[in-house]
Design a protein around this motif. Sequence first.
Motif, PDB file in Angstrom:
ATOM      1  N   GLY A  47       0.798  -1.218   0.000  1.00 45.15           N
ATOM      2  CA  GLY A  47       0.000   0.000   0.000  1.00 45.15           C
ATOM      3  C   GLY A  47       0.828   1.265   0.000  1.00 45.15           C
ATOM      4  N   ALA A  48       2.068   1.190   0.457  1.00 47.60           N
ATOM      5  CA  ALA A  48       2.921   2.373   0.485  1.00 47.60           C
ATOM      6  C   ALA A  48       3.698   2.447  -0.821  1.00 47.60           C
ATOM      7  N   SER A  49       3.648   3.591  -1.465  1.00 49.40           N
ATOM      8  CA  SER A  49       4.366   3.724  -2.731  1.00 49.40           C
ATOM      9  C   SER A  49       5.689   4.427  -2.474  1.00 49.40           C
ATOM     10  N   THR A  50       6.773   3.735  -2.789  1.00 53.06           N
ATOM     11  CA  THR A  50       8.094   4.342  -2.669  1.00 53.06           C
ATOM     12  C   THR A  50       8.649   4.465  -4.066  1.00 53.06           C
ATOM     13  N   HIS A  51       8.859   5.668  -4.499  1.00 50.07           N
ATOM     14  CA  HIS A  51       9.333   5.924  -5.853  1.00 50.07           C
ATOM     15  C   HIS A  51      10.745   6.463  -5.775  1.00 50.07           C
ATOM     16  N   VAL A  52      11.694   5.685  -6.262  1.00 47.27           N
ATOM     17  CA  VAL A  52      13.078   6.107  -6.291  1.00 47.27           C
ATOM     18  C   VAL A  52      13.371   6.549  -7.711  1.00 47.27           C
ATOM     19  N   ARG A  53      13.771   7.790  -7.870  1.00 49.03           N
ATOM     20  CA  ARG A  53      13.990   8.349  -9.196  1.00 49.03           C
ATOM     21  C   ARG A  53      15.479   8.449  -9.450  1.00 49.03           C
ATOM     22  N   GLY A  54      15.911   7.860 -10.529  1.00 49.46           N
ATOM     23  CA  GLY A  54      17.303   7.958 -10.927  1.00 49.46           C
ATOM     24  C   GLY A  54      17.452   9.080 -11.947  1.00 49.46           C
ATOM     25  N   THR A  55      18.686   9.345 -12.318  1.00 49.79           N
ATOM     26  CA  THR A  55      18.907  10.393 -13.305  1.00 49.79           C
ATOM     27  C   THR A  55      18.757   9.805 -14.704  1.00 49.79           C
ATOM     28  N   THR A  56      18.238  10.585 -15.614  1.00 48.00           N
ATOM     29  CA  THR A  56      18.073  10.146 -16.987  1.00 48.00           C
ATOM     30  C   THR A  56      19.383  10.343 -17.735  1.00 48.00           C
ATOM     31  N   LYS A  57      19.432   9.844 -18.960  1.00 49.19           N
ATOM     32  CA  LYS A  57      20.634   9.987 -19.778  1.00 49.19           C
ATOM     33  C   LYS A  57      20.918  11.452 -20.070  1.00 49.19           C
ATOM     34  N   VAL A  58      19.862  12.220 -20.305  1.00 46.17           N
ATOM     35  CA  VAL A  58      20.033  13.649 -20.596  1.00 46.17           C
ATOM     36  C   VAL A  58      20.590  14.377 -19.384  1.00 46.17           C
ATOM     37  N   GLU A  59      20.082  14.050 -18.181  1.00 42.07           N
ATOM     38  CA  GLU A  59      20.588  14.682 -16.959  1.00 42.07           C
ATOM     39  C   GLU A  59      22.051  14.307 -16.718  1.00 42.07           C
ATOM     40  N   GLN A  61      24.241  13.521 -19.041  1.00 41.91           N
ATOM     41  CA  GLN A  61      25.040  14.240 -20.034  1.00 41.91           C
ATOM     42  C   GLN A  61      25.203  15.708 -19.631  1.00 41.91           C
ATOM     43  N   PHE A  62      24.129  16.321 -19.123  1.00 39.43           N
ATOM     44  CA  PHE A  62      24.187  17.715 -18.681  1.00 39.43           C
ATOM     45  C   PHE A  62      25.200  17.870 -17.552  1.00 39.43           C
ATOM     46  N   GLU A  63      25.151  16.973 -16.564  1.00 38.31           N
ATOM     47  CA  GLU A  63      26.102  17.044 -15.450  1.00 38.31           C
ATOM     48  C   GLU A  63      27.533  16.848 -15.932  1.00 38.31           C
ATOM     49  N   LYS A  64      27.712  15.968 -16.904  1.00 42.23           N
ATOM     50  CA  LYS A  64      29.045  15.730 -17.455  1.00 42.23           C
ATOM     51  C   LYS A  64      29.582  16.991 -18.126  1.00 42.23           C
ATOM     52  N   VAL A  65      28.738  17.658 -18.917  1.00 40.48           N
ATOM     53  CA  VAL A  65      29.148  18.896 -19.595  1.00 40.48           C
ATOM     54  C   VAL A  65      29.464  19.979 -18.571  1.00 40.48           C
ATOM     55  N   GLN A  66      28.649  20.081 -17.509  1.00 40.80           N
ATOM     56  CA  GLN A  66      28.892  21.080 -16.469  1.00 40.80           C
ATOM     57  C   GLN A  66      30.224  20.824 -15.761  1.00 40.80           C
ATOM     58  N   ARG A  67      30.523  19.567 -15.462  1.00 44.46           N
ATOM     59  CA  ARG A  67      31.798  19.238 -14.820  1.00 44.46           C
ATOM     60  C   ARG A  67      32.974  19.594 -15.722  1.00 44.46           C
ATOM     61  N   GLU A  68      32.835  19.314 -17.021  1.00 47.84           N
ATOM     62  CA  GLU A  68      33.916  19.641 -17.956  1.00 47.84           C
ATOM     63  C   GLU A  68      34.138  21.149 -18.041  1.00 47.84           C
ATOM     64  N   LYS A  69      33.054  21.917 -18.078  1.00 52.98           N
ATOM     65  CA  LYS A  69      33.175  23.382 -18.119  1.00 52.98           C
ATOM     66  C   LYS A  69      33.873  23.894 -16.865  1.00 52.98           C
ATOM     67  N   LEU A  70      33.501  23.344 -15.719  1.00 53.04           N
ATOM     68  CA  LEU A  70      34.107  23.765 -14.464  1.00 53.04           C
ATOM     69  C   LEU A  70      35.591  23.415 -14.433  1.00 53.04           C
ATOM     70  N   ARG A  71      35.943  22.215 -14.912  1.00 50.43           N
ATOM     71  CA  ARG A  71      37.355  21.822 -14.949  1.00 50.43           C
ATOM     72  C   ARG A  71      38.160  22.755 -15.835  1.00 50.43           C
TER      73      ARG A  71
END
Length: 108
Positions: A47-59, A61-71
């Motif tokens: 009866g209890a709904s536990t929804h664990v959300r992972g990151t999508t491929k687009v998210e 990729q976005f984080e990867k690009v942000q890390r590269e820009k910061l580096r």
Amino acid sequence: MPSPYTYKTGGALRLKGDGKTRKKKAKAPSAGRPASEVKAPSQPQSGASTHVRGTTKVEQQFEKVQREKLREEVRREARKSHVEKVKSFNTYLERLSDHHDMPKIGPG
């Protein structure tokens, strides 16, 4: 007719999320009960709904690009000498509008 200044609000300040629906802490299994009878807190109850959300491929990729820009930015700043850093900071300050200037207060 009462004065508008005599009005008093009732009750305490209510904060968002401060309801009576708080989750109970899972108790450690006692020594008297076997471990097979104790439910693990990680298992969802019926009866209890536990929804664990992972990151999508687009998210990802976005984080990867942000890390590269910061580096790259860190690498660029690390190559600068102190004099170059001061010069770039002064040019940044010159580009700001007069709105950001400190007002002159007092004698002087």
